[in-house]
Design a protein around this motif. Structure first.
Motif, mmCIF file in Angstrom:
data_model
loop_
_atom_site.group_PDB
_atom_site.id
_atom_site.type_symbol
_atom_site.label_atom_id
_atom_site.label_comp_id
_atom_site.label_asym_id
_atom_site.label_seq_id
_atom_site.Cartn_x
_atom_site.Cartn_y
_atom_site.Cartn_z
ATOM 1 N N GLU A 87 29.470 37.920 46.383
ATOM 2 C CA GLU A 87 28.841 36.716 46.933
ATOM 3 C C GLU A 87 29.449 35.453 46.335
ATOM 4 O O GLU A 87 29.650 34.457 47.040
ATOM 5 C CB GLU A 87 27.334 36.745 46.680
ATOM 6 N N VAL A 88 29.750 35.476 45.044
ATOM 7 C CA VAL A 88 30.371 34.315 44.404
ATOM 8 C C VAL A 88 31.774 34.107 44.954
ATOM 9 O O VAL A 88 32.184 32.988 45.261
ATOM 10 C CB VAL A 88 30.413 34.498 42.867
ATOM 11 N N CYS A 89 32.494 35.196 45.125
ATOM 12 C CA CYS A 89 33.886 35.105 45.564
ATOM 13 C C CYS A 89 33.997 34.701 47.038
ATOM 14 O O CYS A 89 34.986 34.095 47.433
ATOM 15 C CB CYS A 89 34.579 36.448 45.323
ATOM 16 N N GLU A 90 32.992 35.013 47.839
ATOM 17 C CA GLU A 90 33.041 34.652 49.259
ATOM 18 C C GLU A 90 32.955 33.152 49.483
ATOM 19 O O GLU A 90 33.322 32.660 50.554
ATOM 20 C CB GLU A 90 31.916 35.356 50.019
ATOM 21 N N ALA A 91 32.496 32.403 48.500
ATOM 22 C CA ALA A 91 32.385 30.951 48.648
ATOM 23 C C ALA A 91 33.753 30.265 48.639
ATOM 24 O O ALA A 91 33.897 29.159 49.155
ATOM 25 C CB ALA A 91 31.506 30.383 47.532
ATOM 26 N N ASP A 92 34.767 30.906 48.086
ATOM 27 C CA ASP A 92 36.115 30.340 48.014
ATOM 28 C C ASP A 92 37.027 31.152 48.928
ATOM 29 O O ASP A 92 37.114 32.381 48.805
ATOM 30 C CB ASP A 92 36.605 30.406 46.564
ATOM 31 N N CYS A 125 39.798 33.139 47.061
ATOM 32 C CA CYS A 125 39.225 34.290 46.363
ATOM 33 C C CYS A 125 38.827 35.372 47.353
ATOM 34 O O CYS A 125 39.028 36.563 47.109
ATOM 35 C CB CYS A 125 38.018 33.845 45.535
ATOM 36 N N GLU A 126 38.275 34.964 48.496
ATOM 37 C CA GLU A 126 37.879 35.938 49.510
ATOM 38 C C GLU A 126 39.095 36.684 50.062
ATOM 39 O O GLU A 126 39.061 37.901 50.257
ATOM 40 C CB GLU A 126 37.127 35.238 50.635
ATOM 41 N N HIS A 127 40.199 35.958 50.268
ATOM 42 C CA HIS A 127 41.420 36.618 50.760
ATOM 43 C C HIS A 127 41.952 37.588 49.707
ATOM 44 O O HIS A 127 42.329 38.720 50.028
ATOM 45 C CB HIS A 127 42.481 35.574 51.116
ATOM 46 N N MET A 128 41.991 37.149 48.453
ATOM 47 C CA MET A 128 42.473 38.030 47.389
ATOM 48 C C MET A 128 41.545 39.232 47.223
ATOM 49 O O MET A 128 41.996 40.335 46.906
ATOM 50 C CB MET A 128 42.598 37.268 46.074
ATOM 51 N N MET A 129 40.242 39.037 47.446
ATOM 52 C CA MET A 129 39.287 40.133 47.367
ATOM 53 C C MET A 129 39.611 41.200 48.411
ATOM 54 O O MET A 129 39.546 42.394 48.131
ATOM 55 C CB MET A 129 37.863 39.596 47.583
ATOM 56 N N ASP A 130 40.004 40.764 49.613
ATOM 57 C CA ASP A 130 40.357 41.721 50.667
ATOM 58 C C ASP A 130 41.653 42.449 50.351
ATOM 59 O O ASP A 130 41.830 43.607 50.717
ATOM 60 C CB ASP A 130 40.482 40.993 52.007
ATOM 61 N N VAL A 131 42.572 41.780 49.646
ATOM 62 C CA VAL A 131 43.876 42.367 49.364
ATOM 63 C C VAL A 131 43.871 43.193 48.075
ATOM 64 O O VAL A 131 44.315 44.344 48.050
ATOM 65 C CB VAL A 131 44.957 41.250 49.276
ATOM 66 N N SER A 132 43.354 42.601 46.984
ATOM 67 C CA SER A 132 43.468 43.229 45.668
ATOM 68 C C SER A 132 42.192 43.857 45.140
ATOM 69 O O SER A 132 42.222 44.577 44.157
ATOM 70 C CB SER A 132 43.942 42.200 44.648
ATOM 71 N N GLY A 133 41.062 43.519 45.731
ATOM 72 C CA GLY A 133 39.789 44.047 45.238
ATOM 73 C C GLY A 133 38.943 42.959 44.602
ATOM 74 O O GLY A 133 39.442 41.910 44.188
ATOM 75 N N ILE A 134 37.671 43.227 44.522
ATOM 76 C CA ILE A 134 36.729 42.217 44.059
ATOM 77 C C ILE A 134 36.908 41.887 42.587
ATOM 78 O O ILE A 134 36.833 40.732 42.178
ATOM 79 C CB ILE A 134 35.269 42.644 44.356
ATOM 80 N N ILE A 135 37.186 42.874 41.760
ATOM 81 C CA ILE A 135 37.290 42.623 40.319
ATOM 82 C C ILE A 135 38.524 41.773 40.002
ATOM 83 O O ILE A 135 38.450 40.813 39.231
ATOM 84 C CB ILE A 135 37.300 43.952 39.546
ATOM 85 N N ALA A 136 39.644 42.090 40.618
ATOM 86 C CA ALA A 136 40.862 41.308 40.393
ATOM 87 C C ALA A 136 40.702 39.886 40.906
ATOM 88 O O ALA A 136 41.121 38.923 40.245
ATOM 89 C CB ALA A 136 42.048 41.989 41.060
ATOM 90 N N ALA A 137 40.076 39.725 42.071
ATOM 91 C CA ALA A 137 39.913 38.387 42.644
ATOM 92 C C ALA A 137 38.960 37.546 41.809
ATOM 93 O O ALA A 137 39.250 36.380 41.523
ATOM 94 C CB ALA A 137 39.394 38.508 44.079
ATOM 95 N N TYR A 138 37.843 38.110 41.408
ATOM 96 C CA TYR A 138 36.882 37.352 40.612
ATOM 97 C C TYR A 138 37.494 36.948 39.276
ATOM 98 O O TYR A 138 37.339 35.821 38.822
ATOM 99 C CB TYR A 138 35.611 38.171 40.379
ATOM 100 N N THR A 139 38.209 37.867 38.640
ATOM 101 C CA THR A 139 38.833 37.580 37.353
ATOM 102 C C THR A 139 39.889 36.491 37.487
ATOM 103 O O THR A 139 40.005 35.616 36.626
ATOM 104 C CB THR A 139 39.451 38.851 36.758
ATOM 105 N N ALA A 140 40.658 36.521 38.568
ATOM 106 C CA ALA A 140 41.716 35.524 38.758
ATOM 107 C C ALA A 140 41.141 34.135 39.004
ATOM 108 O O ALA A 140 41.670 33.140 38.514
ATOM 109 C CB ALA A 140 42.607 35.941 39.920
#
Length: 101
Positions: free
Chosen positions: A71-76, A79-94
């Motif tokens: 939910e936090v990552c979907e606001a950006d 981050c949402e694109h990276m979440m779809d590509v690399s996964g939620i943990i990698a995107a949130y950490t980045a």
């Protein structure tokens, strides 16, 4: 019916009082000491010690924790694109740094 109920309650009280007389402090073994129902604060903290949360380990996140990160990552959008590509943990950490739990 009321008489029967009162009779049962009196019998119950009698049994409880008799049990108290048999288990008087003079006949009890001293295995529990004089603590009774109450215990000292330090003993209670040892007995009731709660399991502390493990350090942040991205592989042990619950479904609810992953959903809150999502939910936090979907606001950006990045981050949402990276979440779809690399996964939620990698995107949130980045984008937001280390996972808070």
């Amino acid at each position: 019916m009321k008489t029967f109920t009162i009779l049962i309650l009196c019998a119950f009280a009698y049994v409880c009082l008799c049990e108290g007389a048999v288990d008087s402090p003079a006949t009890k073994s001293d295995s529990h000491g004089d603590q009774g129902v109450f215990v000292k604060k330090d003993l209670a903290s040892i007995i009731m010690r709660q399991k502390r949360a493990a350090p942040a380990d991205p592989t042990n996140l619950s479904v609810a924790q992953l959903e809150s990160l999502r939910e936090v990552c979907e606001a950006d959008l990045g981050c949402e694109h990276m979440m779809d590509v690399s996964g939620i943990i990698a995107a949130y950490t980045a984008y937001y740094g280390p996972i808070p739990y």
